[in-house]
Scaffold this motif. Sequence first.
Motif, PDB file in Angstrom:
ATOM      1  N   VAL A  63       0.846  -1.192   0.000  1.00 53.80           N
ATOM      2  CA  VAL A  63       0.000   0.000   0.000  1.00 53.80           C
ATOM      3  C   VAL A  63       0.882   1.242   0.000  1.00 53.80           C
ATOM      4  O   VAL A  63       0.687   2.168  -0.792  1.00 53.80           O
ATOM      5  CB  VAL A  63      -0.961   0.007   1.215  1.00 53.80           C
ATOM      6  N   ILE A  64       1.874   1.263   0.891  1.00 53.32           N
ATOM      7  CA  ILE A  64       2.773   2.414   0.991  1.00 53.32           C
ATOM      8  C   ILE A  64       3.501   2.656  -0.323  1.00 53.32           C
ATOM      9  O   ILE A  64       3.579   3.792  -0.803  1.00 53.32           O
ATOM     10  CB  ILE A  64       3.769   2.227   2.162  1.00 53.32           C
ATOM     11  N   ASN A  65       4.042   1.606  -0.925  1.00 53.19           N
ATOM     12  CA  ASN A  65       4.777   1.757  -2.180  1.00 53.19           C
ATOM     13  C   ASN A  65       3.890   2.257  -3.312  1.00 53.19           C
ATOM     14  O   ASN A  65       4.310   3.072  -4.132  1.00 53.19           O
ATOM     15  CB  ASN A  65       5.464   0.454  -2.575  1.00 53.19           C
ATOM     16  N   GLY A  66       2.665   1.782  -3.365  1.00 50.01           N
ATOM     17  CA  GLY A  66       1.741   2.238  -4.398  1.00 50.01           C
ATOM     18  C   GLY A  66       1.348   3.688  -4.230  1.00 50.01           C
ATOM     19  O   GLY A  66       1.280   4.452  -5.196  1.00 50.01           O
ATOM     20  N   GLN A  72       4.776  11.554  -4.768  1.00 47.57           N
ATOM     21  CA  GLN A  72       6.102  12.037  -5.128  1.00 47.57           C
ATOM     22  C   GLN A  72       6.060  13.546  -5.367  1.00 47.57           C
ATOM     23  O   GLN A  72       5.228  14.055  -6.110  1.00 47.57           O
ATOM     24  CB  GLN A  72       6.587  11.318  -6.377  1.00 47.57           C
ATOM     25  N   GLY A  73       6.956  14.262  -4.683  1.00 49.75           N
ATOM     26  CA  GLY A  73       7.014  15.712  -4.808  1.00 49.75           C
ATOM     27  C   GLY A  73       5.995  16.454  -3.976  1.00 49.75           C
ATOM     28  O   GLY A  73       5.884  17.673  -4.049  1.00 49.75           O
ATOM     29  N   ARG A  74       5.220  15.748  -3.190  1.00 50.59           N
ATOM     30  CA  ARG A  74       4.194  16.354  -2.332  1.00 50.59           C
ATOM     31  C   ARG A  74       4.702  16.382  -0.889  1.00 50.59           C
ATOM     32  O   ARG A  74       5.586  15.606  -0.529  1.00 50.59           O
ATOM     33  CB  ARG A  74       2.886  15.541  -2.400  1.00 50.59           C
ATOM     34  N   PRO A  75       4.127  17.254  -0.052  1.00 52.25           N
ATOM     35  CA  PRO A  75       4.574  17.339   1.349  1.00 52.25           C
ATOM     36  C   PRO A  75       3.998  16.213   2.211  1.00 52.25           C
ATOM     37  O   PRO A  75       3.242  16.435   3.152  1.00 52.25           O
ATOM     38  CB  PRO A  75       4.062  18.710   1.791  1.00 52.25           C
ATOM     39  N   VAL A  76       4.345  14.982   1.879  1.00 52.38           N
ATOM     40  CA  VAL A  76       3.865  13.795   2.597  1.00 52.38           C
ATOM     41  C   VAL A  76       5.095  13.015   3.040  1.00 52.38           C
ATOM     42  O   VAL A  76       5.975  12.719   2.247  1.00 52.38           O
ATOM     43  CB  VAL A  76       2.983  12.917   1.671  1.00 52.38           C
ATOM     44  N   ASN A  77       5.150  12.686   4.337  1.00 50.54           N
ATOM     45  CA  ASN A  77       6.322  11.958   4.840  1.00 50.54           C
ATOM     46  C   ASN A  77       5.994  10.483   5.073  1.00 50.54           C
ATOM     47  O   ASN A  77       4.851  10.052   4.926  1.00 50.54           O
ATOM     48  CB  ASN A  77       6.884  12.626   6.105  1.00 50.54           C
ATOM     49  N   ASP A  78       7.008   9.726   5.457  1.00 50.53           N
ATOM     50  CA  ASP A  78       6.850   8.278   5.651  1.00 50.53           C
ATOM     51  C   ASP A  78       5.867   7.946   6.773  1.00 50.53           C
ATOM     52  O   ASP A  78       5.145   6.950   6.687  1.00 50.53           O
ATOM     53  CB  ASP A  78       8.204   7.623   5.926  1.00 50.53           C
ATOM     54  N   ASP A  79       5.834   8.779   7.820  1.00 48.35           N
ATOM     55  CA  ASP A  79       4.882   8.542   8.910  1.00 48.35           C
ATOM     56  C   ASP A  79       3.447   8.680   8.416  1.00 48.35           C
ATOM     57  O   ASP A  79       2.564   7.907   8.810  1.00 48.35           O
ATOM     58  CB  ASP A  79       5.128   9.511  10.072  1.00 48.35           C
ATOM     59  N   ASP A  80       3.205   9.677   7.565  1.00 47.69           N
ATOM     60  CA  ASP A  80       1.865   9.858   6.982  1.00 47.69           C
ATOM     61  C   ASP A  80       1.458   8.633   6.174  1.00 47.69           C
ATOM     62  O   ASP A  80       0.316   8.175   6.251  1.00 47.69           O
ATOM     63  CB  ASP A  80       1.828  11.087   6.067  1.00 47.69           C
ATOM     64  N   LEU A  81       2.402   8.094   5.402  1.00 50.88           N
ATOM     65  CA  LEU A  81       2.112   6.915   4.584  1.00 50.88           C
ATOM     66  C   LEU A  81       1.862   5.684   5.451  1.00 50.88           C
ATOM     67  O   LEU A  81       0.990   4.875   5.143  1.00 50.88           O
ATOM     68  CB  LEU A  81       3.253   6.658   3.600  1.00 50.88           C
TER      69      LEU A  81
END
Length: 164
Positions: A63-66, A72-81
């Motif tokens: 899910v995270i990888n998809g 990509q290029g958006r203000p989203v970090n790994d914790d959000d994902l």
Amino acid sequence: MNCPFCRHDDSRVIDSRPTEEGTAIRRRRECTQCGSRFSTQETSILAIIKRSGATEPFSRDKVINGVRKACQGRPVNDDDLALLAQRVEETLRATGQAEIEAQEVGLAILAPLRELDEVAYLRYASVYRNFSSLDDFEGEIALLRAAPSVQQDNSPLKNSLQNI
């Protein structure tokens, strides 16, 4: 449950505790024959039925990888994902089904992704729903405008969508 000490096939549960965010249960057991105590862990497996008919266990990493590609290029970090993937899994488990169609996983991703980032949502939806023309994008943008997400009204993201 077989006793690991005497191999007797009966035991009684002394204590049960949820573990791993509630997806597993740890049980403390006692053999009714020899009195030895041992622990077991029970997990429920959420299986995804792919288009080909094959099944595989649900994977938050998939899910995270998809979704990462759409973010990509958006203000989203790994914790959000990671939180998004957890919400998707909770949504799927809440259905009470042991096997879920892959299509349902994609649908379960859309709502939390929209709350996270509308541009990433639009990117993901364009691939997931096979947008083939500008009309498809315009229709989806119209839906986004008609039912705003929980983001603040003065966010730069919303302002950039209004200028489209």
